[in-house]
Design a protein around this motif. Structure first.
Motif, mmCIF file in Angstrom:
data_model
loop_
_atom_site.group_PDB
_atom_site.id
_atom_site.type_symbol
_atom_site.label_atom_id
_atom_site.label_comp_id
_atom_site.label_asym_id
_atom_site.label_seq_id
_atom_site.Cartn_x
_atom_site.Cartn_y
_atom_site.Cartn_z
ATOM 1 N N GLU A 1 37.969 80.791 -46.968
ATOM 2 C CA GLU A 1 37.484 81.618 -48.070
ATOM 3 C C GLU A 1 36.386 82.555 -47.599
ATOM 4 O OE1 GLU A 1 36.210 79.510 -51.519
ATOM 5 O OE2 GLU A 1 38.017 78.285 -51.624
ATOM 6 N N SER A 2 36.030 83.469 -48.454
ATOM 7 C CA SER A 2 34.929 84.378 -48.186
ATOM 8 C C SER A 2 33.655 83.574 -47.940
ATOM 9 C CB SER A 2 34.738 85.304 -49.396
ATOM 10 O OG SER A 2 33.641 86.142 -49.193
ATOM 11 N N ASN A 13 28.883 86.233 -50.735
ATOM 12 C CA ASN A 13 28.479 86.748 -49.433
ATOM 13 C C ASN A 13 28.094 88.217 -49.576
ATOM 14 O OD1 ASN A 13 28.381 87.575 -46.734
ATOM 15 N ND2 ASN A 13 30.204 86.450 -46.146
ATOM 16 N N ARG A 23 36.443 92.507 -46.344
ATOM 17 C CA ARG A 23 37.517 92.556 -47.331
ATOM 18 C C ARG A 23 38.819 92.974 -46.663
ATOM 19 N NH1 ARG A 23 35.963 89.100 -49.371
ATOM 20 N NH2 ARG A 23 37.448 89.328 -51.041
ATOM 21 N N ASN A 73 33.592 96.169 -45.509
ATOM 22 C CA ASN A 73 32.853 95.039 -46.053
ATOM 23 C C ASN A 73 32.211 95.407 -47.378
ATOM 24 O OD1 ASN A 73 33.504 94.029 -43.549
ATOM 25 N ND2 ASN A 73 31.507 93.121 -43.180
ATOM 26 N N SER A 99 30.646 90.560 -46.989
ATOM 27 C CA SER A 99 31.950 89.930 -46.877
ATOM 28 C C SER A 99 33.008 90.930 -46.427
ATOM 29 C CB SER A 99 32.342 89.341 -48.237
ATOM 30 O OG SER A 99 33.568 88.676 -48.143
ATOM 31 N N THR A 153 30.048 90.347 -52.271
ATOM 32 C CA THR A 153 30.742 89.488 -53.232
ATOM 33 C C THR A 153 29.728 88.497 -53.783
ATOM 34 O OG1 THR A 153 31.389 87.792 -51.634
ATOM 35 C CG2 THR A 153 32.875 89.677 -51.880
#
Length: 179
Positions: free
Chosen positions: A62-63, A112, A117, A106, A115, A109
């Motif tokens: 996951e992120s 994070n 993407r 990036n 993060s 989120t």
């Protein structure tokens, strides 16, 4: 089928990724030592050398799970055991390949602030002596929906805010984005 390692991001630096730990795992058989990203990297490296076949390590999660950091540690392992850590510093070249790529791909989120993407496919080339001779990184599956929609407490791609913040600079006019 292959080995599965479940790793947890502790969100802090731990002394389990140092140079001496790389050397401790180098040359060991899988299962002789504690589960570790270096054990997975050593197994792939050993099988590449023994069978002379390409190997893959898939890092998924996951992120904010620490995928990029795990990939960095695997590359550090290969650079060290492949005899190229001091010569070419492949890890630094590949992972710091472009702050621009992070700016474009990036976003913030809820889990994070930085993060990625998009997905990354990193291909590391070895010569006949199993020394790293180069690397190539490809990106794929950019999350296009983020351009037009962000969930509450999330942000668009970093580049959007960087461009807005720099819109008063003289260089901005040359980009043709004023309207």
């Amino acid at each position: 089928q292959g080995i599965v390692l479940v790793a947890i991001n502790p969100y802090e630096q731990l002394p389990i990724y140092e140079q001496d730990v790389i050397y401790a795992y180098s040359g060991q058989n899988m299962g002789d030592m504690d589960p570790h990203i270096f054990a997975v990297a050593e197994e792939a490296y050993k099988q590449m050398a023994r069978d002379e076949k390409n190997q893959s390590i898939i890092v998924s999660g996951e992120s904010g799970a620490g995928k990029t950091v795990s990939a960095k540690y695997a590359m550090r392992f290969f650079a060290t055991v492949g005899g190229s850590a001091s010569e070419t510093n492949i890890e630094a070249k590949v992972l710091a390949s472009s702050p621009i790529m992070e700016a474009i791909g990036n976003a913030k989120t809820t889990r994070n602030d930085n993060s990625s993407r998009f997905g990354k496919y990193i291909q590391i080339g070895f010569d006949k002596r199993y020394h790293i001779i180069g690397a190539n990184m490809r990106t794929y599956l950019l999350e296009k929906s983020r351009v037009v929609f962000q969930a509450e407490d999330e942000r668009n791609y970093h580049i959007f805010y960087q461009l807005c913040a720099s819109s008063s600079l003289p260089e901005f006019k040359d980009l043709g984005l004023s309207k």
